[in-house]
Design a protein around this motif. Structure first.
Motif, mmCIF file in Angstrom:
data_model
loop_
_atom_site.group_PDB
_atom_site.id
_atom_site.type_symbol
_atom_site.label_atom_id
_atom_site.label_comp_id
_atom_site.label_asym_id
_atom_site.label_seq_id
_atom_site.Cartn_x
_atom_site.Cartn_y
_atom_site.Cartn_z
ATOM 1 N N ILE A 9 25.652 -20.257 -24.408
ATOM 2 C CA ILE A 9 26.945 -19.933 -23.820
ATOM 3 C C ILE A 9 27.155 -20.878 -22.644
ATOM 4 O O ILE A 9 26.298 -20.979 -21.773
ATOM 5 N N VAL A 10 28.271 -21.566 -22.632
ATOM 6 C CA VAL A 10 28.588 -22.496 -21.546
ATOM 7 C C VAL A 10 29.853 -22.008 -20.870
ATOM 8 O O VAL A 10 30.834 -21.680 -21.536
ATOM 9 N N PHE A 11 29.798 -21.926 -19.537
ATOM 10 C CA PHE A 11 31.004 -21.558 -18.808
ATOM 11 C C PHE A 11 31.223 -22.476 -17.624
ATOM 12 O O PHE A 11 30.304 -23.119 -17.135
ATOM 13 N N ARG A 12 32.475 -22.522 -17.194
ATOM 14 C CA ARG A 12 32.876 -23.393 -16.089
ATOM 15 C C ARG A 12 32.416 -22.772 -14.774
ATOM 16 O O ARG A 12 32.588 -21.584 -14.551
ATOM 17 N N ALA A 33 25.245 -30.967 -13.783
ATOM 18 C CA ALA A 33 25.799 -31.799 -12.719
ATOM 19 C C ALA A 33 27.322 -31.838 -12.762
ATOM 20 O O ALA A 33 27.966 -32.068 -11.742
ATOM 21 N N ASP A 34 27.912 -31.609 -13.938
ATOM 22 C CA ASP A 34 29.370 -31.679 -14.056
ATOM 23 C C ASP A 34 30.064 -30.341 -13.811
ATOM 24 O O ASP A 34 31.230 -30.165 -14.144
ATOM 25 N N GLY A 35 29.357 -29.362 -13.224
ATOM 26 C CA GLY A 35 29.993 -28.122 -12.804
ATOM 27 C C GLY A 35 30.043 -27.006 -13.826
ATOM 28 O O GLY A 35 30.857 -26.098 -13.710
ATOM 29 N N PHE A 36 29.191 -27.044 -14.828
ATOM 30 C CA PHE A 36 29.127 -25.989 -15.830
ATOM 31 C C PHE A 36 27.796 -25.259 -15.708
ATOM 32 O O PHE A 36 26.843 -25.778 -15.135
ATOM 33 N N THR A 37 27.750 -24.061 -16.245
ATOM 34 C CA THR A 37 26.501 -23.303 -16.340
ATOM 35 C C THR A 37 26.239 -23.044 -17.809
ATOM 36 O O THR A 37 27.141 -22.675 -18.557
ATOM 37 N N ARG A 38 24.994 -23.232 -18.211
ATOM 38 C CA ARG A 38 24.585 -23.080 -19.612
ATOM 39 C C ARG A 38 23.568 -21.944 -19.690
ATOM 40 O O ARG A 38 22.573 -21.948 -18.968
ATOM 41 N N ALA A 60 35.695 -12.800 -14.300
ATOM 42 C CA ALA A 60 36.754 -13.805 -14.457
ATOM 43 C C ALA A 60 36.181 -15.196 -14.708
ATOM 44 O O ALA A 60 36.689 -16.194 -14.225
ATOM 45 N N ILE A 61 35.121 -15.244 -15.497
ATOM 46 C CA ILE A 61 34.466 -16.508 -15.835
ATOM 47 C C ILE A 61 35.137 -17.098 -17.067
ATOM 48 O O ILE A 61 35.405 -16.396 -18.046
ATOM 49 N N GLU A 62 35.397 -18.404 -17.010
ATOM 50 C CA GLU A 62 36.001 -19.109 -18.139
ATOM 51 C C GLU A 62 34.898 -19.605 -19.071
ATOM 52 O O GLU A 62 34.159 -20.535 -18.742
#
Length: 85
Positions: A9-12, A33-38, A60-62
């Motif tokens: 699952i990847v979210f911004r 590094a590009d601001g996402f969480t995996r 409210a996570i995208e």
């Protein structure tokens, strides 16, 4: 009973400590590094997967992508803009 399936699952954005405490036992968590969480972890059944999604959206996570681990979409949000002519 079916075997668990490993999901990615990847979210911004970056995960907060409040969110991490609830997911830490079931998922490996990596901030990119590009601001996402995996998140990568085993999901026992559809009910658990729906619970995780509900938890993320309650903050409210995208969610950018959700797929069984190893299944890769043909393009990602960060690369699709680069591929456009």
């Amino acid at each position: 009973m079916s075997e668990p399936i490993t999901y990615e699952i990847v979210f911004r954005g970056r995960a907060t400590e409040r969110l991490l405490t609830r997911l830490r036992d079931d998922f490996a968590i990596e901030s990119t590094a590009d601001g996402f969480t995996r998140l990568v972890g085993d999901v026992r059944d559809p009910a658990q997967l729906h619970g995780v999604i509900a938890q993320l959206t309650s903050f409210a996570i995208e969610i950018v992508s959700l797929a069984p681990a190893g299944a890769r979409p043909s393009s990602t949000p960060s690369t699709s803009a680069k591929e456009a002519p």
